[in-house]
Design a protein around this motif. Structure first.
Motif, PDB file in Angstrom:
ATOM      1  N   GLN A 226       0.823  -1.209   0.000  1.00 24.94           N
ATOM      2  CA  GLN A 226       0.000   0.000   0.000  1.00 24.94           C
ATOM      3  C   GLN A 226       0.855   1.256   0.000  1.00 24.94           C
ATOM      4  O   GLN A 226       0.363   2.348  -0.283  1.00 24.94           O
ATOM      5  CB  GLN A 226      -0.915  -0.006   1.225  1.00 24.94           C
ATOM      6  CG  GLN A 226      -1.897  -1.151   1.252  1.00 24.94           C
ATOM      7  CD  GLN A 226      -2.710  -1.180   2.527  1.00 24.94           C
ATOM      8  OE1 GLN A 226      -2.520  -0.348   3.421  1.00 24.94           O
ATOM      9  NE2 GLN A 226      -3.627  -2.126   2.625  1.00 24.94           N
ATOM     10  N   SER A 227       2.134   1.090   0.336  1.00 24.95           N
ATOM     11  CA  SER A 227       3.053   2.226   0.398  1.00 24.95           C
ATOM     12  C   SER A 227       4.475   1.700   0.365  1.00 24.95           C
ATOM     13  O   SER A 227       4.714   0.498   0.516  1.00 24.95           O
ATOM     14  CB  SER A 227       2.826   3.030   1.686  1.00 24.95           C
ATOM     15  OG  SER A 227       3.175   2.232   2.818  1.00 24.95           O
ATOM     16  N   GLU A 228       5.413   2.601   0.199  1.00 26.60           N
ATOM     17  CA  GLU A 228       6.818   2.206   0.238  1.00 26.60           C
ATOM     18  C   GLU A 228       7.190   1.718   1.627  1.00 26.60           C
ATOM     19  O   GLU A 228       8.000   0.795   1.780  1.00 26.60           O
ATOM     20  CB  GLU A 228       7.698   3.398  -0.156  1.00 26.60           C
ATOM     21  CG  GLU A 228       9.157   3.052  -0.370  1.00 26.60           C
ATOM     22  CD  GLU A 228       9.384   2.093  -1.534  1.00 26.60           C
ATOM     23  OE1 GLU A 228      10.417   1.384  -1.515  1.00 26.60           O
ATOM     24  OE2 GLU A 228       8.535   2.043  -2.442  1.00 26.60           O
ATOM     25  N   SER A 256       1.178  -4.519  -6.294  1.00 30.72           N
ATOM     26  CA  SER A 256       0.453  -3.322  -5.881  1.00 30.72           C
ATOM     27  C   SER A 256      -0.927  -3.703  -5.352  1.00 30.72           C
ATOM     28  O   SER A 256      -1.713  -4.355  -6.041  1.00 30.72           O
ATOM     29  CB  SER A 256       0.301  -2.359  -7.065  1.00 30.72           C
ATOM     30  OG  SER A 256      -0.653  -1.353  -6.775  1.00 30.72           O
ATOM     31  N   HIS A 257      -1.224  -3.275  -4.136  1.00 34.28           N
ATOM     32  CA  HIS A 257      -2.543  -3.526  -3.560  1.00 34.28           C
ATOM     33  C   HIS A 257      -3.627  -2.835  -4.386  1.00 34.28           C
ATOM     34  O   HIS A 257      -4.694  -3.416  -4.646  1.00 34.28           O
ATOM     35  CB  HIS A 257      -2.573  -3.030  -2.112  1.00 34.28           C
ATOM     36  CG  HIS A 257      -3.779  -3.491  -1.349  1.00 34.28           C
ATOM     37  ND1 HIS A 257      -4.029  -3.099  -0.056  1.00 34.28           N
ATOM     38  CD2 HIS A 257      -4.804  -4.317  -1.694  1.00 34.28           C
ATOM     39  CE1 HIS A 257      -5.155  -3.659   0.370  1.00 34.28           C
ATOM     40  NE2 HIS A 257      -5.640  -4.399  -0.605  1.00 34.28           N
ATOM     41  N   ALA A 258      -3.351  -1.633  -4.816  1.00 36.13           N
ATOM     42  CA  ALA A 258      -4.348  -0.880  -5.588  1.00 36.13           C
ATOM     43  C   ALA A 258      -4.672  -1.586  -6.904  1.00 36.13           C
ATOM     44  O   ALA A 258      -5.836  -1.656  -7.316  1.00 36.13           O
ATOM     45  CB  ALA A 258      -3.829   0.533  -5.862  1.00 36.13           C
ATOM     46  N   ARG A 356       5.635  -1.967  15.050  1.00 32.79           N
ATOM     47  CA  ARG A 356       5.733  -0.554  14.666  1.00 32.79           C
ATOM     48  C   ARG A 356       4.397  -0.053  14.126  1.00 32.79           C
ATOM     49  O   ARG A 356       3.648  -0.781  13.489  1.00 32.79           O
ATOM     50  CB  ARG A 356       6.817  -0.371  13.602  1.00 32.79           C
ATOM     51  CG  ARG A 356       8.225  -0.669  14.073  1.00 32.79           C
ATOM     52  CD  ARG A 356       9.194  -0.501  12.924  1.00 32.79           C
ATOM     53  NE  ARG A 356      10.542  -0.900  13.278  1.00 32.79           N
ATOM     54  CZ  ARG A 356      11.543  -0.968  12.410  1.00 32.79           C
ATOM     55  NH1 ARG A 356      11.328  -0.665  11.134  1.00 32.79           N
ATOM     56  NH2 ARG A 356      12.742  -1.343  12.816  1.00 32.79           N
ATOM     57  N   HIS A 357       4.130   1.215  14.382  1.00 33.74           N
ATOM     58  CA  HIS A 357       2.884   1.806  13.888  1.00 33.74           C
ATOM     59  C   HIS A 357       2.871   1.812  12.364  1.00 33.74           C
ATOM     60  O   HIS A 357       3.871   2.087  11.712  1.00 33.74           O
ATOM     61  CB  HIS A 357       2.738   3.244  14.405  1.00 33.74           C
ATOM     62  CG  HIS A 357       1.545   3.961  13.841  1.00 33.74           C
ATOM     63  ND1 HIS A 357       0.254   3.682  14.254  1.00 33.74           N
ATOM     64  CD2 HIS A 357       1.449   4.917  12.872  1.00 33.74           C
ATOM     65  CE1 HIS A 357      -0.582   4.445  13.582  1.00 33.74           C
ATOM     66  NE2 HIS A 357       0.106   5.204  12.746  1.00 33.74           N
ATOM     67  N   SER A 358       1.722   1.492  11.810  1.00 33.78           N
ATOM     68  CA  SER A 358       1.564   1.551  10.354  1.00 33.78           C
ATOM     69  C   SER A 358       0.229   2.188  10.020  1.00 33.78           C
ATOM     70  O   SER A 358      -0.709   2.185  10.830  1.00 33.78           O
ATOM     71  CB  SER A 358       1.643   0.146   9.743  1.00 33.78           C
ATOM     72  OG  SER A 358       0.639  -0.694  10.286  1.00 33.78           O
ATOM     73  N   ALA A 359       0.134   2.718   8.825  1.00 35.11           N
ATOM     74  CA  ALA A 359      -1.098   3.373   8.394  1.00 35.11           C
ATOM     75  C   ALA A 359      -2.217   2.347   8.231  1.00 35.11           C
ATOM     76  O   ALA A 359      -1.981   1.194   7.867  1.00 35.11           O
ATOM     77  CB  ALA A 359      -0.859   4.108   7.077  1.00 35.11           C
ATOM     78  N   ALA A 360      -3.451   2.772   8.518  1.00 34.88           N
ATOM     79  CA  ALA A 360      -4.598   1.883   8.362  1.00 34.88           C
ATOM     80  C   ALA A 360      -4.846   1.617   6.879  1.00 34.88           C
ATOM     81  O   ALA A 360      -4.470   2.403   5.996  1.00 34.88           O
ATOM     82  CB  ALA A 360      -5.831   2.521   8.995  1.00 34.88           C
ATOM     83  N   CYS A 361      -5.488   0.498   6.604  1.00 40.79           N
ATOM     84  CA  CYS A 361      -5.810   0.146   5.221  1.00 40.79           C
ATOM     85  C   CYS A 361      -6.762   1.195   4.645  1.00 40.79           C
ATOM     86  O   CYS A 361      -7.793   1.515   5.256  1.00 40.79           O
ATOM     87  CB  CYS A 361      -6.465  -1.236   5.169  1.00 40.79           C
ATOM     88  SG  CYS A 361      -7.030  -1.699   3.522  1.00 40.79           S
ATOM     89  N   PRO A 362      -6.463   1.742   3.473  1.00 42.65           N
ATOM     90  CA  PRO A 362      -7.321   2.785   2.896  1.00 42.65           C
ATOM     91  C   PRO A 362      -8.674   2.264   2.434  1.00 42.65           C
ATOM     92  O   PRO A 362      -9.575   3.062   2.160  1.00 42.65           O
ATOM     93  CB  PRO A 362      -6.492   3.287   1.707  1.00 42.65           C
ATOM     94  CG  PRO A 362      -5.604   2.143   1.343  1.00 42.65           C
ATOM     95  CD  PRO A 362      -5.280   1.463   2.640  1.00 42.65           C
ATOM     96  N   TYR A 363      -8.835   0.963   2.336  1.00 43.31           N
ATOM     97  CA  TYR A 363     -10.096   0.388   1.846  1.00 43.31           C
ATOM     98  C   TYR A 363     -11.005  -0.082   2.984  1.00 43.31           C
ATOM     99  O   TYR A 363     -12.102  -0.584   2.736  1.00 43.31           O
ATOM    100  CB  TYR A 363      -9.806  -0.800   0.920  1.00 43.31           C
ATOM    101  CG  TYR A 363      -8.915  -0.446  -0.243  1.00 43.31           C
ATOM    102  CD1 TYR A 363      -9.369   0.362  -1.274  1.00 43.31           C
ATOM    103  CD2 TYR A 363      -7.604  -0.910  -0.302  1.00 43.31           C
ATOM    104  CE1 TYR A 363      -8.546   0.696  -2.346  1.00 43.31           C
ATOM    105  CE2 TYR A 363      -6.774  -0.582  -1.370  1.00 43.31           C
ATOM    106  CZ  TYR A 363      -7.254   0.221  -2.383  1.00 43.31           C
ATOM    107  OH  TYR A 363      -6.434   0.551  -3.424  1.00 43.31           O
ATOM    108  N   LEU A 364     -10.560   0.058   4.226  1.00 44.08           N
ATOM    109  CA  LEU A 364     -11.316  -0.446   5.366  1.00 44.08           C
ATOM    110  C   LEU A 364     -12.615   0.336   5.540  1.00 44.08           C
ATOM    111  O   LEU A 364     -12.595   1.556   5.743  1.00 44.08           O
ATOM    112  CB  LEU A 364     -10.477  -0.343   6.637  1.00 44.08           C
ATOM    113  CG  LEU A 364     -11.122  -0.879   7.915  1.00 44.08           C
ATOM    114  CD1 LEU A 364     -11.309  -2.390   7.820  1.00 44.08           C
ATOM    115  CD2 LEU A 364     -10.266  -0.518   9.129  1.00 44.08           C
ATOM    116  N   PRO A 365     -13.786  -0.326   5.466  1.00 46.02           N
ATOM    117  CA  PRO A 365     -15.054   0.390   5.662  1.00 46.02           C
ATOM    118  C   PRO A 365     -15.264   0.744   7.128  1.00 46.02           C
ATOM    119  O   PRO A 365     -14.666   0.135   8.022  1.00 46.02           O
ATOM    120  CB  PRO A 365     -16.101  -0.631   5.185  1.00 46.02           C
ATOM    121  CG  PRO A 365     -15.449  -1.964   5.344  1.00 46.02           C
ATOM    122  CD  PRO A 365     -13.982  -1.746   5.126  1.00 46.02           C
TER     123      PRO A 365
END
Length: 387
Positions: A226-228, A256-258, A356-365
């Protein structure tokens, strides 16, 4: 892959002072006609691990043990605790098969290990060959009395003793050791076959991969980035797992997840079914994993699911996610809770990276479906272009 040549054991005089580590194996001894294949793979993996760690050594199979001859037995013993198939390791010394020599070597091992008058000890003997004149309990008593008289200390016959002197009576010599380290157990990689492991940068999926490796699987790590940052974390986790993967070189695959998601989320939103995004996302991941498995001869797909942990890991959700996938799906964490998974992550060495902290999934409803209806799922399939 070059392997140090086999070498015969050094000649014995009063005792053998050269560096020796004894590595033991468990369930592969029960493999019947396949046993030579398993033991030879384990020998190769032991040699590879030592070579990777920069430890010069020669490895030979002696009866139901592996003997590692090295100038650095302590480092070698520590290194071999990460070889799947090894159940325990001991820096050891060999002695002639007479009780006086065994007593002297045992005394030397205790002194070298730092035994003091405040320490407690026990002796645990095992006779692989029963022709030795003393029984195992008699060896325990005779050697224990000698050591207690020479060094003092307390006798403690329980496993809580500070020092346990191990004695193994072999065909033409005895092994004596005062320290044993638990091995990784399991089966040697890669004899159980190849599997594709869907790995995020989180806690669960690297542990699932590690558990399949423990059962002898060669893992093909697959990450949908989802990211680098998520890609770099995944690659770092693969480097940790490689330390356990003697016999198989990990070749991480990043997609790529997208691109895998495509317009799935948009179509679901258009049909007022956005809550189903996680389930259809995981189905898309399984399709990608199946394609990779077909390309690299994988025999199944590994997921880090734990029953009931999140919305996509209820029984209903897992049925929907798995439906339509022709390959077996393995979920080695299915019956574990988070505390148990965390303990395994620490053992595998992946915990610090995963925590480690990571960003939440952008597709999560906002409100993902949990009690997913299979009939509703079947009605949605044509709307997303699935059969």
């Amino acid at each position: 892959m070059s392997i140090p040549p086999k070498a015969g054991p050094p000649a014995l005089d009063a005792c053998d002072d050269s560096g020796l580590v004894v590595a033991r194996f468990g369930e592969i001894a029960l493999k019947g006609r396949n046993r030579p294949r398993f033991t030879e793979q384990l020998r190769l993996n032991i040699a590879e691990r030592l070579r990777t760690c920069g430890i010069a050594a020669q490895v030979e199979k002696v009866e139901q043990r592996f003997y590692v001859h090295t100038a650095d037995p302590e480092s070698a013993a520590e290194a071999l605790t990460r070889v799947f198939g090894v159940t325990s390791v001991s820096p050891a010394m060999r002695a002639p098969r007479d009780i006086a020599s065994i007593q002297q070597v045992a005394l030397s091992e205790l002194v070298r290990g730092g035994f003091s008058e405040r320490s407690s000890l026990r002796v645990e003997a095992r006779r692989t060959y029963k022709d030795f004149p003393l029984t195992s309990p008699e060896i325990n008593q005779v050697v224990g009395a000698f050591l207690h008289g020479a060094l003092g200390g307390r006798v403690d016959l329980s496993r809580a003793a500070d020092f346990t002197v191990g004695i193994e009576i072999m065909r033409d010599h005895a092994l004596v050791y005062a320290r044993s380290l638990a091995g990784a157990g399991g089966m040697p990689v890669p004899l159980s076959g190849r599997v594709v492991c869907l790995m995020s940068g989180g806690l669960d999926s690297p542990v699932a991969a590690w558990m399949m490796m423990k059962r002898g699987c060669a893992i093909i790590p697959l990450h949908l980035a989802q990211s680098e940052e998520s890609k770099e974390r995944f690659l770092a986790l693969c480097e940790v797992l490689q330390q356990w993967s003697q016999g198989w070189r990990l070749r991480p695959i990043v997609l790529s997840h997208a691109e895998i998601m495509g317009d799935i989320r948009q179509r679901l939103l258009e049909n007022n079914a956005g809550r189903w995004t996680c389930l259809f996302c995981k189905r898309a991941m399984l399709r990608a994993a199946s394609e990779i498995a077909g390309r690299y001869k994988g025999q199944g797909i590994v997921l880090g699911d734990s029953l009931g942990q999140v919305a996509s890991q209820t029984l209903e959700s897992m049925r929907i996610i798995s439906s339509g996938c022709e390959l077996p799906i393995y979920r080695p964490l299915i019956g574990l809770d988070k505390v148990e998974v965390m303990a395994l992550a620490r053992k595998a060495g992946t915990y610090e990276l995963s925590a480690r902290h990571s960003a939440a999934c952008p597709y999560l409803p906002e409100n993902p479906v949990t009690q997913a209806s299979f009939a509703k799922f079947q009605a949605l399939l044509p709307l997303l272009g699935e059969d």
